[in-house]
Design an enzyme around this catalytic site. Structure first.
Site, short mmCIF file in Angstrom:
data_model
loop_
_atom_site.label_atom_id
_atom_site.label_comp_id
_atom_site.label_asym_id
_atom_site.label_seq_id
_atom_site.Cartn_x
_atom_site.Cartn_y
_atom_site.Cartn_z
N HIS A 1 0.69 -0.52 0.14
CA HIS A 1 -0.01 -0.27 -0.38
C HIS A 1 0.86 1.38 0.06
O HIS A 1 1.40 0.86 0.88
CB HIS A 1 -1.23 -0.28 1.40
N HIS B 1 1.47 6.23 -2.35
CA HIS B 1 1.50 6.41 -3.08
C HIS B 1 2.27 7.36 -3.35
O HIS B 1 3.12 6.93 -3.04
CB HIS B 1 0.28 7.76 -2.30
N LYS C 1 -9.43 -0.16 -5.45
CA LYS C 1 -9.43 1.21 -4.06
C LYS C 1 -10.82 1.18 -4.16
O LYS C 1 -11.78 1.67 -4.56
CB LYS C 1 -8.45 1.43 -3.85
N HIS D 1 -9.92 1.85 2.28
CA HIS D 1 -9.69 2.54 2.95
C HIS D 1 -11.53 2.93 4.46
O HIS D 1 -11.85 2.83 3.82
CB HIS D 1 -10.01 4.02 2.27
N HIS E 1 -4.32 -0.11 6.19
CA HIS E 1 -3.79 0.28 7.32
C HIS E 1 -4.67 0.88 8.54
O HIS E 1 -5.34 1.66 9.21
CB HIS E 1 -3.25 1.94 6.42
N ASP F 1 1.88 2.93 3.17
CA ASP F 1 0.84 4.43 3.04
C ASP F 1 1.63 5.48 2.80
O ASP F 1 1.75 6.87 3.48
CB ASP F 1 0.04 4.36 3.96
#
Length: 344
Positions: free
Chosen positions: A13, A15, A98, A135, A173, A246
Site C-alpha cells: 500500500h 502513494h 480501492k 480505507h 492501514h 501508506d
C-alpha cells in the site's frame, strides 16, 4: 543480532503521486521493495484499466536503471464503476480495486458515496479474483474522527465480508484494536496492512507540545492502547497482517499550512523503521513473514526470490529532501536517529 537478511519485501500500500513526484518517489520505494500496490487517488482518479496502464508506464519510466521493481496497479471505485470495468481490469492485469468512502482522504471526493449500491461490483470482483482494498472509515460529520474506523467495521465492512463470500478483502492501514480483533477473528480471505507510523506513534505524537503536521495522516493516529494492540498483533506472526507503508508524500508547504495535507512520506526509511519496531518487540524472527511473505501469499502471487540485508547501525533520517521541482519534502521521522540500516 547485528545483521538480518530476509527475502526481498513488497509494499502492499503506497502513494507515488504523479508527474514531477515520480522521479523521487519511485526510486525511494524501488531501493528495497520488489513490488508495490499503487494507490489510484490521483487527480483525476484512476477509474479505468486504460488509465491504470498509462499510469503504470509513467511509474516504470521513473524507476532506476536496471531496477526490476514492479508496480501493481489498482482501480479507484466510484458509484459509476461497472461490472464491465471490473472485467476490463482483470484482462489488463489489474489485481485490486480501492474503496474510499467519499471524502475519507486525499483526492477522494469522487469516491463511493452510496456503498450499498456497490455489491454487484463486489460480486464481480470476487468472480474475477480481484481483491478489494478498503480505507475503512465512515465520513459522516457527526462521527468523531477517532471512532470512524470502528463505525465503518460495524456499519459496512462486517457486512461486506459476510455477504460476498469469495471476495478477498484487505483492510488497509488499520489503526485500532477493534480493527486488529476484527481481522484476527475473520475468515482467511480477510487481511490487513499496518503502517510504520501506526506502530511507532500514537496521538500524543501528533498533538502534545504543539501540532506535528508531518505526523498527521489518515486514518489519524489513535490512543496508545490502540498502538499497543497493533504492536501486539504483529508480534504474533499472524499471516493475516503484512507490510503496507501508506507512504504518502506532500510538499513541505502543503503539510505546514492552515489546512495541512494528510500523509507520511516514509519510503526512504520504512523498511528500517519496521525492523526497529520488530527489534523493540523482540520479534525479529517474525519480521520476514510480515515484510516479505504474508502479503504475497494473500494476494496469490509468487514470493520474491532475492534478499535484502539490514545491519544494526545508527543513522539519521534527513531533515528534508529536495524534489525534482526544487521544493522540499519532509520525510517521516525527519532528523531522528534509528538503529537499523539497509546494507548497500
Amino acid at each position: 543480532m547485528t545483521e538480518l537478511t530476509i527475502q526481498t519485501p513488497d509494499d502492499w500500500h503506497l502513494h507515488f503521486r504523479d508527474g514531477d513526484m515520480l522521479p523521487e518517489t519511485v526510486p525511494a520505494t524501488a531501493r528495497c521493495f520488489q513490488r508495490a500496490i499503487v494507490m489510484p487517488n490521483l487527480v483525476p482518479p484512476v477509474t479505468t484499466a486504460q488509465m491504470a496502464l498509462e499510469y503504470k508506464s509513467r511509474i516504470l519510466a521513473a524507476k532506476p536503471e536496471k531496477s526490476s521493481f514492479e508496480p501493481l496497479m489498482t482501480l479507484f471505485l466510484t458509484n459509476d464503476t461497472s461490472i464491465e470495468d471490473i472485467k476490463a481490469a482483470k484482462a489488463a492485469g489489474i489485481i485490486a480495486c480501492k474503496l474510499y468512502p467519499a471524502g475519507a482522504t486525499t483526492n477522494s471526493s469522487a469516491a463511493v458515496s452510496a456503498l450499498e449500491a456497490m455489491y454487484p461490483v463486489f460480486e464481480a470482483m470476487a468472480e474475477e479474483g480481484i481483491l478489494l482494498l478498503v480505507h475503512g472509515e465512515v465520513t459522516r460529520s457527526e462521527v468523531d474522527i477517532f471512532d470512524r474506523e470502528k463505525a465503518f467495521i460495524d456499519e459496512h465492512l462486517s457486512k461486506i465480508v459476510e455477504k460476498v463470500e469469495n471476495l478477498k478483502v484487505v483492510f488497509e492501514h488499520i489503526t485500532t484494536k477493534d480493527a486488529a480483533d476484527f481481522v484476527m477473528q475473520g475468515p482467511d480471505r480477510l487481511a490487513a496492512t499496518i503502517t510504520p507510523q501506526h506502530l511507532l506513534l500514537n496521538r500524543n505524537d501528533l498533538l502534545v507540545g504543539g501540532v506535528k503536521p508531518h505526523n498527521y495522516c489518515l486514518p489519524v493516529l489513535k490512543r496508545s492502547t490502540h498502538q499497543q494492540a497493533l504492536r501486539d498483533v504483529v508480534k504474533t506472526g499472524s499471516k493475516k497482517f503484512f507490510l503496507g507503508t501508506d507512504s504518502a508524500p506532500h510538499e513541505k508547504h502543503r503539510k505546514e499550512s492552515a489546512c495541512g495535507c494528510a500523509g507520511c512520506y516514509s519510503a526512504w526509511s520504512a523498511i528500517e523503521l519496521y525492523a526497529q519496531v520488530f527489534d523493540e518487540l523482540d520479534a525479529l524472527d517474525k519480521f520476514e513473514g510480515f515484510a516479505s511473505l504474508h502479503g504475497a501469499d494473500f494476494y496469490g502471487l509468487p514470493r520474491n526470490k532475492g534478499t535484502i540485508t539490514l545491519v544494526k547501525e545508527s543513522w539519521q533520517i534527513p531533515e528534508q529532501i529536495i524534489l525534482p521541482n526544487g521544493n522540499p519534502i519532509v520525510p517521516f521521522y525527519a532528523g531522528q536517529t534509528i538503529n537499523w540500516k539497509l546494507k548497500a
